[in-house]
Every structure is written in C-alpha cells, then in structure tokens.
Design a protein around this motif. Structure first.
Motif, short mmCIF file in Angstrom:
data_model
loop_
_atom_site.label_atom_id
_atom_site.label_comp_id
_atom_site.label_asym_id
_atom_site.label_seq_id
_atom_site.Cartn_x
_atom_site.Cartn_y
_atom_site.Cartn_z
N GLY A 61 -1.48 5.16 -11.70
CA GLY A 61 -0.66 6.18 -12.35
C GLY A 61 -1.16 6.54 -13.73
O GLY A 61 -1.25 7.72 -14.08
N SER A 62 -1.50 5.54 -14.53
CA SER A 62 -1.99 5.83 -15.88
C SER A 62 -3.37 6.45 -15.86
O SER A 62 -3.76 7.19 -16.77
CB SER A 62 -2.00 4.55 -16.72
N ILE A 63 -4.14 6.16 -14.82
CA ILE A 63 -5.47 6.76 -14.68
C ILE A 63 -5.35 8.24 -14.33
O ILE A 63 -6.14 9.06 -14.77
CB ILE A 63 -6.28 6.01 -13.59
N GLY A 64 -4.31 8.57 -13.54
CA GLY A 64 -4.10 9.98 -13.20
C GLY A 64 -4.01 10.26 -11.73
O GLY A 64 -3.98 11.42 -11.31
N ALA A 65 -3.98 9.20 -10.89
CA ALA A 65 -3.90 9.42 -9.45
C ALA A 65 -2.51 9.88 -9.05
O ALA A 65 -1.51 9.50 -9.65
CB ALA A 65 -4.25 8.14 -8.70
N ASP A 66 -2.43 10.73 -8.03
CA ASP A 66 -1.15 11.21 -7.51
C ASP A 66 -0.67 10.37 -6.33
O ASP A 66 0.52 10.23 -6.09
CB ASP A 66 -1.28 12.67 -7.09
N VAL A 67 -1.63 9.82 -5.58
CA VAL A 67 -1.32 8.98 -4.42
C VAL A 67 -2.30 7.82 -4.39
O VAL A 67 -3.47 7.97 -4.76
CB VAL A 67 -1.43 9.76 -3.09
N CYS A 68 -1.83 6.65 -3.97
CA CYS A 68 -2.71 5.50 -3.84
C CYS A 68 -2.16 4.56 -2.78
O CYS A 68 -0.96 4.28 -2.77
CB CYS A 68 -2.85 4.75 -5.17
N HIS A 69 -3.00 4.09 -1.88
CA HIS A 69 -2.56 3.06 -0.94
C HIS A 69 -3.03 1.70 -1.45
O HIS A 69 -4.02 1.60 -2.18
CB HIS A 69 -3.09 3.33 0.48
N LEU A 70 -2.32 0.66 -1.08
CA LEU A 70 -2.67 -0.69 -1.51
C LEU A 70 -3.19 -1.50 -0.31
O LEU A 70 -2.47 -1.70 0.66
CB LEU A 70 -1.46 -1.40 -2.12
N ASN A 71 -4.44 -1.93 -0.40
CA ASN A 71 -5.01 -2.78 0.65
C ASN A 71 -4.53 -4.21 0.41
O ASN A 71 -5.09 -4.93 -0.41
CB ASN A 71 -6.54 -2.73 0.62
N LEU A 72 -3.49 -4.61 1.11
CA LEU A 72 -2.89 -5.92 0.84
C LEU A 72 -3.86 -7.07 1.11
O LEU A 72 -3.79 -8.11 0.47
CB LEU A 72 -1.62 -6.09 1.67
N HIS A 73 -4.79 -6.86 2.05
CA HIS A 73 -5.75 -7.92 2.35
C HIS A 73 -6.79 -8.06 1.26
O HIS A 73 -7.47 -9.08 1.17
CB HIS A 73 -6.43 -7.67 3.70
N LYS A 74 -6.98 -7.04 0.45
CA LYS A 74 -7.98 -7.11 -0.61
C LYS A 74 -7.41 -7.69 -1.91
O LYS A 74 -8.14 -8.26 -2.70
CB LYS A 74 -8.51 -5.70 -0.91
N THR A 75 -6.11 -7.51 -2.11
CA THR A 75 -5.54 -7.83 -3.41
C THR A 75 -4.38 -8.80 -3.35
O THR A 75 -4.17 -9.56 -4.28
CB THR A 75 -5.09 -6.53 -4.11
N PHE A 76 -3.63 -8.79 -2.26
CA PHE A 76 -2.38 -9.55 -2.24
C PHE A 76 -2.30 -10.55 -1.09
O PHE A 76 -1.24 -10.76 -0.51
CB PHE A 76 -1.20 -8.59 -2.23
N ALA A 77 -3.43 -11.13 -0.72
CA ALA A 77 -3.49 -12.39 0.01
C ALA A 77 -3.22 -12.37 1.51
O ALA A 77 -3.35 -13.40 2.15
CB ALA A 77 -2.55 -13.42 -0.62
N ILE A 78 -2.87 -11.25 2.14
CA ILE A 78 -2.66 -11.34 3.59
C ILE A 78 -4.00 -11.40 4.30
O ILE A 78 -5.02 -10.97 3.77
CB ILE A 78 -1.80 -10.16 4.14
#
Length: 326
Positions: free
Chosen positions: A45-62
């Motif tokens: 958001g602060s960078i300026g993106a309007d949409v972003c998906h979160l790869n949970l396997h890359k960042t949040f351990a699944i």
C-alpha cells in the motif's frame, strides 16, 4: 510488478513508477511472491500498489507443493472495494421438493461485482491450511515477522558476499546489495571451460542440495533465495559446495580433469552407479559421491543419473498397461 524485483533488488524508484501509472489511469497489481522481503519493513500500500496477493507458502509458513496451495488473501486499496466478490457462503434455499444449488451453480448466476459474487466454493479458505499461517503470525508477532524479513535479506547478502568472487552477481541495488535473493552469473563458464549452469545444478545434487532456480529470470544463471529459515551452518555448507564446484570447473578448464568425462558432466552420481562393479570414470568414487566431509554423515542419494531435461520436456512419453494409458 514484483517487489523486490525478480532480479533480486529493491527498485529505488518504485513509488515514482506507481505514481506515473496512476497518473495515466492505470492500476498496479503487485505479485506477493516476495513479501518475505517486505513484512515489517514496508508494504504494498505505501509503495503504491492497488492490488496484491499474498503467497502464504512463501511468507507465512504453510506447506508448498502438491500443485498448490491455491489459497491466500488478495488485498486491495479502498477504491476497489466495490469490485470485490462477496465472502457470503452459499445459502440458496432448496426449491420445494428440490435440492440445494451447488456453489458452482450459484457462482454462475451471481453478479460479476459486488455482494454475492462468490469466487470459491470455500469462501473462507482452507481449514487445513490457514490455521498454520494464523498460528505462525500469532507466535511471531510484529517484531518477530520483521526480524524474519531482515534475516531473509541478510542471508541473501551473506551468500552474495561469499560467492561473488567465484561467480559474480548479475544485479545489485544502489547500495551494492541484493534483496532477499541473488542471481549468480554462470554465463561465461561454458566458453571458458565447457561447463555450463546445468552442470553446476546437477553437481549440487551430489553435495546434497536441490539446485536453485535455473536460467530464470536470466538465461545462464542460478537464482538463489535462501529465505529466513536457513541456519548459518547450512548457508556455509552451500558456500563450500559452490566453492568446491568452482574449483572443479577450474580443473576442467586447466586440463587437470577430462573435458568430457568429469564429475560435472556426469553429475549426479546415484548409488547404483557408485556401487557398481564397473566404474568408467577417471576420478574416484569418493570424489563423485562424497565431495565434502559433511556428506559422509548424511548422504542423500538421488534415484537416477543425468537426464536430458530439454528432451524430456519436449517429448511426451506414454505407456500402456493392460489397456490403460498412464
């Protein structure tokens, strides 16, 4: 966009880039693949993106694998809220004497925007996966997540500083650092020694490592992302492996090893070959299978020897057993 970029650096002009796109009526979609280099330090958001998906396997351990997981939040800026699908679960009452409509049938009849537009049969995600991410975030807390991000970036820069003298780093940022991943340059190896990036990738298997990303996003390179989860011991083992491989390349280039029949061209070396009565190579079995001390304590044996990846990708082989195609 991907941030940090797929080239492994933090683009310093990213905010200005997003502003230019917005001024010209565009929207910015950010790939969340590299959020493990953002969490706690910055955000889409602060960078300026309007949409972003979160790869949970890359960042949040699944877990990662098995063709998925196909689950993860998609975040958007407030002005796109009217276009979001509904998270309301299917609730169409069954007709008199009939059967409740399936989620897929409801989806086909739902409006394309706003409330009621389901996009999944399980609108709240996977009960088998999301609790892992939830637990990870709760246990780590804000400071812990930020520390994980810093370690991911630190690990990549540690590898870059140690391997640069052997291979070279293709891209660096304005501070002469990389982001959370780095691209090792193997493009000059073939003309110099006859060894290419595929040989390096295959030889890493003998050292107990699955090869990093090969020839992407730059042909003739290895893209390495150590993440925040690798220990210093494991990083040092990888550095030793890559340094040893570079020395093996030098042996070929200087004529100390055969130009064709060498440990790199023949890698990987499976157990059935090393234990065979017949050994047709000018180097020892020990050099082939146990090129470093730590491997003797915990050897990973690959199932097959060298295969032609490109040929396999381009030539589909089918077989038939008892009339059934497999």
């Amino acid at each position: 966009i991907t941030y940090p970029s797929t080239h492994g650096i933090f683009e310093t002009g990213i905010v200005e880039m997003c502003e230019i796109i917005h001024k010209n009526g565009g929207q910015v979609y950010m790939d969340g693949a590299n959020m493990n280099a953002q969490v706690g330090l910055t955000n889409p958001g602060s960078i300026g993106a309007d949409v972003c998906h979160l790869n949970l396997h890359k960042t949040f351990a699944i877990p990662h694998g098995g063709g998925g997981p196909g689950v993860g939040p998609i975040c958007c800026a407030p002005h796109l809220k009217p276009f979001l699908p509904s998270s309301t679960p299917p609730s169409t009452p069954p007709p008199s004497g009939g059967v409740t409509q399936s989620p897929q049938e409801e989806l086909l009849k739902a409006p394309l925007r706003g409330v009621g537009g389901l996009v999944a049969a399980a609108p709240f995600g996977s009960a088998g996966i999301l609790p892992i991410t939830y637990g990870y975030i709760r246990m780590m807390g804000g400071p812990g997540l930020a520390l994980a991000t810093k370690i991911a970036i630190l690990n990549a820069n540690y590898l870059a500083s140690q391997l640069e003298k052997h291979y070279g780093i293709v891209y660096k940022g304005n501070q002469f650092r990389v982001g959370h991943e780095l691209i090792l340059d193997c493009r000059t190896l073939k003309s110099y020694s006859g060894i290419d990036e595929t040989d390096v990738a295959k030889r890493l298997i003998d050292y107990g490592f699955h090869a990093p990303t090969l020839s992407f996003p730059v042909h003739g390179t290895l893209m390495i992302e150590p993440t925040e989860s690798e220990s210093l011991v494991e990083l040092d083992r990888f550095i030793t492996a890559m340094s040893n491989i570079r020395a093996e390349i030098e042996d070929v280039a200087k004529g100390k090893a055969d130009k064709e029949n060498n440990v790199l061209h023949n890698a990987p070396h499976p157990q059935y070959e090393v234990c065979s009565d017949e050994w047709k190579h000018p180097y020892s079995r020990e050099k082939a299978a146990f090129p470093a001390e730590w491997i003797k304590e915990n050897k990973f044996w690959v199932n097959v020897a060298r295969v032609d990846n490109a040929f396999g990708d381009r030539n589909l082989v089918t077989c038939c057993h008892d009339g059934n195609m497999c």
